[in-house]
Design a protein around this motif. Structure first.
Motif, mmCIF file in Angstrom:
data_model
loop_
_atom_site.group_PDB
_atom_site.id
_atom_site.type_symbol
_atom_site.label_atom_id
_atom_site.label_comp_id
_atom_site.label_asym_id
_atom_site.label_seq_id
_atom_site.Cartn_x
_atom_site.Cartn_y
_atom_site.Cartn_z
ATOM 1 N N LYS A 101 0.774 -1.240 0.000
ATOM 2 C CA LYS A 101 0.000 0.000 0.000
ATOM 3 C C LYS A 101 0.804 1.289 0.000
ATOM 4 N N LEU A 102 1.965 1.316 0.638
ATOM 5 C CA LEU A 102 2.718 2.574 0.760
ATOM 6 C C LEU A 102 3.141 3.094 -0.616
ATOM 7 N N PRO A 103 3.118 4.417 -0.802
ATOM 8 C CA PRO A 103 3.470 5.000 -2.106
ATOM 9 C C PRO A 103 4.925 4.712 -2.502
ATOM 10 N N PHE A 104 5.154 4.624 -3.811
ATOM 11 C CA PHE A 104 6.523 4.458 -4.311
ATOM 12 C C PHE A 104 7.353 5.650 -3.853
ATOM 13 N N GLY A 105 8.607 5.385 -3.485
ATOM 14 C CA GLY A 105 9.497 6.451 -3.029
ATOM 15 C C GLY A 105 9.477 6.644 -1.518
ATOM 16 N N THR A 106 8.515 6.023 -0.827
ATOM 17 C CA THR A 106 8.449 6.135 0.633
ATOM 18 C C THR A 106 9.678 5.471 1.244
ATOM 19 N N ARG A 107 10.268 6.148 2.230
ATOM 20 C CA ARG A 107 11.402 5.581 2.961
ATOM 21 C C ARG A 107 10.874 4.942 4.244
ATOM 22 N N ILE A 108 11.300 3.707 4.484
ATOM 23 C CA ILE A 108 10.839 2.963 5.659
ATOM 24 C C ILE A 108 12.052 2.491 6.450
ATOM 25 N N LYS A 109 12.012 2.723 7.758
ATOM 26 C CA LYS A 109 13.045 2.163 8.634
ATOM 27 C C LYS A 109 12.522 0.809 9.099
ATOM 28 N N VAL A 110 13.284 -0.236 8.805
ATOM 29 C CA VAL A 110 12.905 -1.603 9.164
ATOM 30 C C VAL A 110 13.860 -2.070 10.260
ATOM 31 N N THR A 111 13.304 -2.421 11.414
ATOM 32 C CA THR A 111 14.119 -2.861 12.553
ATOM 33 C C THR A 111 13.782 -4.300 12.885
ATOM 34 N N ASN A 112 14.806 -5.141 12.927
ATOM 35 C CA ASN A 112 14.633 -6.543 13.309
ATOM 36 C C ASN A 112 14.409 -6.585 14.818
ATOM 37 N N GLU A 113 13.281 -7.100 15.252
ATOM 38 C CA GLU A 113 12.954 -7.109 16.680
ATOM 39 C C GLU A 113 13.811 -8.089 17.466
ATOM 40 N N ALA A 114 14.354 -9.092 16.808
ATOM 41 C CA ALA A 114 15.164 -10.099 17.502
ATOM 42 C C ALA A 114 16.545 -9.569 17.899
ATOM 43 N N ASN A 115 17.147 -8.714 17.066
ATOM 44 C CA ASN A 115 18.514 -8.268 17.358
ATOM 45 C C ASN A 115 18.691 -6.745 17.359
ATOM 46 N N GLY A 116 17.663 -5.996 17.031
ATOM 47 C CA GLY A 116 17.741 -4.533 17.057
ATOM 48 C C GLY A 116 18.411 -3.903 15.846
ATOM 49 N N LYS A 117 18.880 -4.696 14.900
ATOM 50 C CA LYS A 117 19.516 -4.128 13.705
ATOM 51 C C LYS A 117 18.458 -3.460 12.831
ATOM 52 N N MET A 118 18.844 -2.345 12.186
ATOM 53 C CA MET A 118 17.882 -1.626 11.361
ATOM 54 C C MET A 118 18.493 -1.228 10.026
ATOM 55 N N VAL A 119 17.587 -0.944 9.070
ATOM 56 C CA VAL A 119 17.993 -0.496 7.744
ATOM 57 C C VAL A 119 16.873 0.406 7.219
ATOM 58 N N VAL A 120 17.251 1.397 6.397
ATOM 59 C CA VAL A 120 16.260 2.268 5.774
ATOM 60 C C VAL A 120 16.181 1.877 4.300
ATOM 61 N N VAL A 121 14.960 1.604 3.829
ATOM 62 C CA VAL A 121 14.752 1.165 2.446
ATOM 63 C C VAL A 121 13.766 2.098 1.750
ATOM 64 N N GLU A 122 13.776 2.046 0.420
ATOM 65 C CA GLU A 122 12.832 2.810 -0.391
ATOM 66 C C GLU A 122 11.854 1.843 -1.047
ATOM 67 N N VAL A 123 10.557 2.176 -1.015
ATOM 68 C CA VAL A 123 9.536 1.341 -1.652
ATOM 69 C C VAL A 123 9.585 1.584 -3.159
ATOM 70 N N ILE A 124 9.859 0.512 -3.931
ATOM 71 C CA ILE A 124 9.901 0.635 -5.392
ATOM 72 C C ILE A 124 9.016 -0.384 -6.093
ATOM 73 N N ASP A 125 8.348 -1.242 -5.310
ATOM 74 C CA ASP A 125 7.559 -2.314 -5.927
ATOM 75 C C ASP A 125 6.352 -2.655 -5.061
ATOM 76 N N ARG A 126 5.459 -3.470 -5.601
ATOM 77 C CA ARG A 126 4.288 -3.959 -4.877
ATOM 78 C C ARG A 126 4.522 -5.399 -4.437
#
Length: 163
Positions: A101-126
């Motif tokens: 659902k999120l618009p293309f180009g949206t930046r999302i911070k994804v954090t792994n709940e098991a280890n706390g590691k995170m990454v910022v990604v851009e939505v480019i696909d469905r």
């Protein structure tokens, strides 16, 4: 004046040093071969020895909580090089994602709940089109946050960048 020079100051081609003429011919031939190779590279969109580097990126705005305890997976390698729903070419070595659902180009911070590691990604696909999964990450993004490199899914928290 010398007998090698005509009345316009140019050297008579018949009286040039044969070794220099041969070297010049070889240089012209090499230049033509290089031009053909470069034209082929442009025509077929080939990339030779591309060097990719990671950079530090600073995002302006705040990350707003979107969803917690959702399942993330990563794209199969078979999609690498294919066009995405946004029109961009999918590269499994970039920090990108697919979301329903999120618009293309949206930046999302994804954090792994098991280890706390995170990454910022851009939505480019469905996607993902698997029940129970919220986001598909590129292989590079998934491996950045994965605790177990052999696993294909993780429980994550999603935060959306607000400008």
């Amino acid at each position: 004046t010398s007998s090698f020079v005509d009345n316009k100051g140019k050297q008579d081609p018949k009286k040039q040093d044969p070794k220099k003429v041969e070297v010049k011919k070889q240089e012209v031939k090499k230049a033509e071969e290089i031009k053909k190779i470069l034209d082929t590279i442009k025509e077929k969109n080939l990339v030779l020895n591309e060097v990719k580097t990671d950079t530090v990126v600073e995002y302006k705005g705040k990350f707003k909580p979107y969803k917690k305890n959702v399942h993330a997976s990563y794209y199969a390698d078979r999609f690498h090089g294919k066009r995405t729903a946004s029109g961009k070419i999918f590269d499994m070595n970039r920090l990108t994602a697919a979301h329903k659902k999120l618009p293309f180009g949206t930046r999302i911070k994804v954090t792994n709940e098991a280890n706390g590691k995170m990454v910022v990604v851009e939505v480019i696909d469905r996607g993902p089109f698997v029940k129970g999964r919220e986001i598909d990450l590129s292989k590079k993004a998934f491996m950045t946050i994965a605790g177990n490199k052999n696993s294909g899914k993780a429980t994550v928290t999603l935060e959306v960048l607000q400008n």
